[in-house]
Design an enzyme around this catalytic site. Sequence first.
Site, PDB file in Angstrom:
ATOM      1  N   PHE A   1      30.822   8.990  68.524  1.00 59.49           N
ATOM      2  CA  PHE A   1      29.309   8.888  68.899  1.00 59.49           C
ATOM      3  C   PHE A   1      28.686   7.370  69.340  1.00 59.49           C
ATOM      4  O   PHE A   1      27.777   6.750  68.814  1.00 59.49           O
ATOM      5  CB  PHE A   1      28.765   9.040  67.461  1.00 59.49           C
ATOM      6  CG  PHE A   1      29.431  10.088  66.626  1.00 59.49           C
ATOM      7  CD1 PHE A   1      29.453  11.188  67.039  1.00 59.49           C
ATOM      8  CD2 PHE A   1      29.552   9.890  65.239  1.00 59.49           C
ATOM      9  CE1 PHE A   1      29.923  12.354  66.240  1.00 59.49           C
ATOM     10  CE2 PHE A   1      30.171  10.846  64.365  1.00 59.49           C
ATOM     11  CZ  PHE A   1      30.439  12.156  65.026  1.00 59.49           C
ATOM     12  N   HIS A   2      29.407   7.121  70.392  1.00 61.14           N
ATOM     13  CA  HIS A   2      28.898   5.752  71.267  1.00 61.14           C
ATOM     14  C   HIS A   2      28.498   5.966  72.438  1.00 61.14           C
ATOM     15  O   HIS A   2      29.059   5.042  73.702  1.00 61.14           O
ATOM     16  CB  HIS A   2      30.274   4.832  71.205  1.00 61.14           C
ATOM     17  CG  HIS A   2      30.830   4.541  69.876  1.00 61.14           C
ATOM     18  ND1 HIS A   2      31.868   3.752  69.719  1.00 61.14           N
ATOM     19  CD2 HIS A   2      30.400   4.373  68.570  1.00 61.14           C
ATOM     20  CE1 HIS A   2      32.296   3.716  68.407  1.00 61.14           C
ATOM     21  NE2 HIS A   2      31.348   3.866  67.751  1.00 61.14           N
ATOM     22  N   PRO A   3      27.568   6.741  72.777  1.00 64.93           N
ATOM     23  CA  PRO A   3      27.058   6.889  74.305  1.00 64.93           C
ATOM     24  C   PRO A   3      26.376   5.515  74.707  1.00 64.93           C
ATOM     25  O   PRO A   3      25.441   5.054  73.962  1.00 64.93           O
ATOM     26  CB  PRO A   3      26.201   8.103  74.038  1.00 64.93           C
ATOM     27  CG  PRO A   3      25.659   8.246  72.581  1.00 64.93           C
ATOM     28  CD  PRO A   3      26.786   7.620  71.852  1.00 64.93           C
TER      29      PRO A   3
END
Length: 539
Positions: free
Chosen positions: A469-471
């Site tokens: 979850f690191h866009p």
Amino acid sequence: MEGEYDYVIVGAGTAGCMVANRLSEDARRRVLLLEAGGHDNWIWFHIPVGYLFTIGNPRSDWLFRTEAEPGLNGRSLAYPRGKVIGGSSAINAMIAMRGQAADYDDWRDLGLTSWGWKDVLPVFRRIEDHFLGESAHHGAAGGWRVEAPRVSWPILDAVRDAAAQIGVRKIDDFNTGDNEGSGYFHVNQKRGRRWSAARGFLAPALKRPNLRLETQVLVERLLVEQGRITGVVYNRGGRSETVRARGETVLCAGAIGSAQILQRSGIGPGDWLRELGITITLDAAGIGRNLQDHLQQRAIYTVAGARTLNETYHNLARRAWMGLDYALRRRGPLTMAPSQLGLFMRSDPMQARANLQFHVQPLSLDKFGDPLHRFAAITVSACNLRPSSRGTVRLRSADPQEKPLIAPAYLSTQEDREVAADAIRVTRRLMAQPALSPFSPSEYLPGPSVGDDDAALSRSAGDIGTTIFHPVGTVRMGGTGDMEAPLDSRLRLRGLGGLRVVDASVMPRITSGNTNTPTAMIACKGADMIVADAAWAPR
């Protein structure tokens, strides 16, 4: 929301909370903060383990999904993003991680001359309230509270000892510029409660009469007049309204949301917009491209003779004790971040610096949202810190209610597939060390049937890989020699005045670790730029 504001900020996530705090320090300036989600008035936003209930819940999560990913053998992944004040800092892993000094020096070398490590370190220190106190590396007067974890697991100590046996040194602090080593993650908590950006930066600022927060407000598009962004068109309760910014509009909607809003405003790749019948305001090919994310290979090992959260979860008496321990002491498993132990190492000796991050957890489950397994096991997830794959975020339609097309293009380069295969090899080597032999670890996932050749391991990485979850990167900044970048080094949109983008979307390259703290730094630095550039403007 009558009248004009000096600043209109779109998005009350980590970046928006920080920007609102900074811009409202000047009592002469009228600041409006718009948030599409709601308030954080739910207990699970504040108990650390609440991410189990907030992720995947429409009250707190936008419930995005990726497209079917060829690199993941056709799988689609859930793509959580916070839908609440505080944004993803209200539902994330709480891991306080800056990345590596070389990450920012790489940005500097790309032509972003004010974004090197020596430039950003003072900003990191300024925003922090660190449990280690004031030092050359940390600050103690900021709003971003950082503490040590409040629970321990002997099996994780054994994994750390095993890492030492393969040459990974033990370190106490991942945030001094070089995070290569093993240690326990520092977390954004205060006395056993989650410390989101809403608590650290927005709550104090809301006491100022010149800052106004509005929730449940969906920004449909930016208002463009005579070559300048002059405000936004928003929707609340099915009715569209307009609010104007006398100074600047600041887009802080994140790597997914900011790209969507720009494209809905006719600002983006012309061919994408024409397909949807959107009038082109500014043909900017880079908006929605350059999506980067950390993909982890989630390996699971069963263990014997070790306490894990799996057994505790399925034992009613132990679960009751967990609740009591938290109520009385704010300690125990309810204070746990999703990952406790971190290992930073190199996937092969040719790497110039650590390029793998391990998240080690004293638990296991089939997929996020499922119950924990009924057998004792740990999860040892390795991710490529600097992937070369680049994906896209683009509109599915012109309807603001429609979810976007998110295509991260995981494992789409040979380099990323090689690192993924090597990561599984490193995991197997780690778990075979003598320090872990008393616990008889046995590979459950990907499984002993998966061979050691590149093809088998790459295919397996596609089967077990999942996002952390690191866009980032979809509206990147660039130096004077990089005119393909949508933003300049001061985060101003090229081609139209009156707009800054200040969030994780501006990163040209992803940082080597969790991305929430770098986003807070970007927001503080970006707000400083806005204030400095407006110093001449009369009120």
